[in-house]
Design an enzyme around this catalytic site. Sequence first.
Site, PDB file in Angstrom:
ATOM      1  N   HIS A  29      44.320  50.091  49.787  1.00  0.00           N
ATOM      2  CA  HIS A  29      44.324  50.208  48.324  1.00  0.00           C
ATOM      3  C   HIS A  29      44.433  48.841  47.652  1.00  0.00           C
ATOM      4  O   HIS A  29      44.804  48.749  46.493  1.00  0.00           O
ATOM      5  CB  HIS A  29      45.516  51.056  47.860  1.00  0.00           C
ATOM      6  CG  HIS A  29      45.592  52.404  48.504  1.00  0.00           C
ATOM      7  ND1 HIS A  29      44.574  53.305  48.432  1.00  0.00           N
ATOM      8  CD2 HIS A  29      46.568  52.989  49.244  1.00  0.00           C
ATOM      9  CE1 HIS A  29      44.918  54.402  49.092  1.00  0.00           C
ATOM     10  NE2 HIS A  29      46.113  54.236  49.604  1.00  0.00           N
ATOM     11  N   HIS A  79      42.468  58.400  48.700  1.00  0.00           N
ATOM     12  CA  HIS A  79      42.496  58.400  50.161  1.00  0.00           C
ATOM     13  C   HIS A  79      41.205  58.898  50.772  1.00  0.00           C
ATOM     14  O   HIS A  79      41.196  59.447  51.867  1.00  0.00           O
ATOM     15  CB  HIS A  79      43.667  59.226  50.671  1.00  0.00           C
ATOM     16  CG  HIS A  79      44.974  58.604  50.335  1.00  0.00           C
ATOM     17  ND1 HIS A  79      45.760  59.059  49.319  1.00  0.00           N
ATOM     18  CD2 HIS A  79      45.597  57.528  50.845  1.00  0.00           C
ATOM     19  CE1 HIS A  79      46.835  58.279  49.230  1.00  0.00           C
ATOM     20  NE2 HIS A  79      46.757  57.352  50.142  1.00  0.00           N
TER      21      HIS A  79
END
Lengths: 199, 330
Positions: free
Chosen positions: B56, B218
């Site tokens: 991320h 995700h």
Amino acid sequence: MLDADFFRRWMTATAASVDREAERLTALDSPIGDADHGSNLQRGFTAVTAALEKETPSTPGAILILAGRQLISTVGGASGPLYGTLLRRTGKALGDAAEVDRAQLAEALRAGVDAVMTLGGAAPGDKTMIDALVPGVDALGVSFGAARDAAEQGALATTPLQARKGRASYLGERSIGHQDPGATSSALLVAGLVEAAGE
Amino acid sequence: MKMLINVPETVVADALRGMAAAHPELTVDVENRVIVRRDAPVEGKVALVSGGGSGHEPLHGGFVGPGMLSAACPGEVFTSPVPDQMVRAAAAVDSGAGVLFVVKNYTGDVLNFDMAAELAEDEGIQIAKVLVNDDVAVTDSLYTAGRRGTGATLFVEKIAGAAADEGQPLERVEAIARQVNENARSFGVALSACTTPAKGSPTFDLPPGELELGIGIHGEPGRERRAMMTSREIADFSVHAVLEDLNPRNPVLVLVNGMGATPLLELYGFNAEVQRVLAERGVAVARTLVGNYVTSLDMAGASVTLCQVDEELLRLWDAPVRTPGLRWGM
């Protein structure tokens, strides 16, 4: 009676099957999760085997507590705390007995599964590892083989369910039609008992 | 699939080694996977620790530094870090004033941070926690693990980090972090799936002519799939989804966030459409941030986060910050 050596064999057998099935677990995790269940558990059980090679606790309880701690420290994600708690709490319930029988193991595992349900907030039917563990433990009173079969059936039966816990729950209805990777790996853990018993 | 990596197993460690080389102002513990601001612990000040799966970036390691996080713990790709990392981070940054854990609402992050909080408290470190759950795409949270934490994490970390740097007490920093979360909502879209190094192929199959609406961070599919839309249509859909849930009376902070593989040219164009919708809806914009901040590996797409702010929150947002991923005023 089941001694420390049985529990060590249980952990190594589970580690071997997780190793073997890692790609399948990851593939199951791909459409509804984030495609890493196999590799995460593989890392954890590799650490468990390494720890058990370094020190071999003399009681069943101590072996499971050590294994649980390794999983918490190495797996990450939800699987680490959930599997770690399962083994630690089962180990604690076994106390410091040098040997236990199958009924005592079933009782201890039930305490472990209860702890997992409390921690993760999941109930049967939520499409999680609980769906394999609960029937597995229920059938443990009959035999190790019956437990393995029941856990496998439980894992297969997650396919039509809608996930209500974990990352798959974010997909809502789109989680239907996929076997739950956590239930699948839990079935491997239960199947490890059969191998440890040499049945 | 081609990736600029050695082997999947060392992706996180390799990235941390590179980060250490690029940012001598941070202490990067590659072995234990903890990134700490060089001057920690800062005497008398509350520390902020966050963490989550890798993939991320710049979240969270890129937000470590004066004015924001004190430390971050990166997990494996898309996998929560383990409690050992969080306890180590808390011990490295605690000056005695306590530590705030910033946790995104994913089962793994929640469970590991809970365990870490217990262990850290056993060591005499005072811990408070804030759970970030801003994603409006998760509607029926009674039947899910609850709303996901996505773009609002950046707002929480920046604003609470500023409050901590001012010397506000733990209780107050925690309250501010909660206030930011409660006033922030996000919605994301994917134009392509992402590829995790461990799997090596896209996490889901998305045909060229379609997009996913309501994604998390995700690589999981979203709320629904539709035929590809224009930037204008996506902005309409996303901003309306956010405003269905958030009815701002005050001006908002806007984050137009890239998921990793969408160029700034597209993000700025998308921001123009987001600003148009906000103007049409009569929502005043206080500040706007456009870029790749809360990413999902190589996923193409974007998310919109709005956070309603009062004068105090805006002042804290504007306060100086110096991190690899966010820097102004110093």
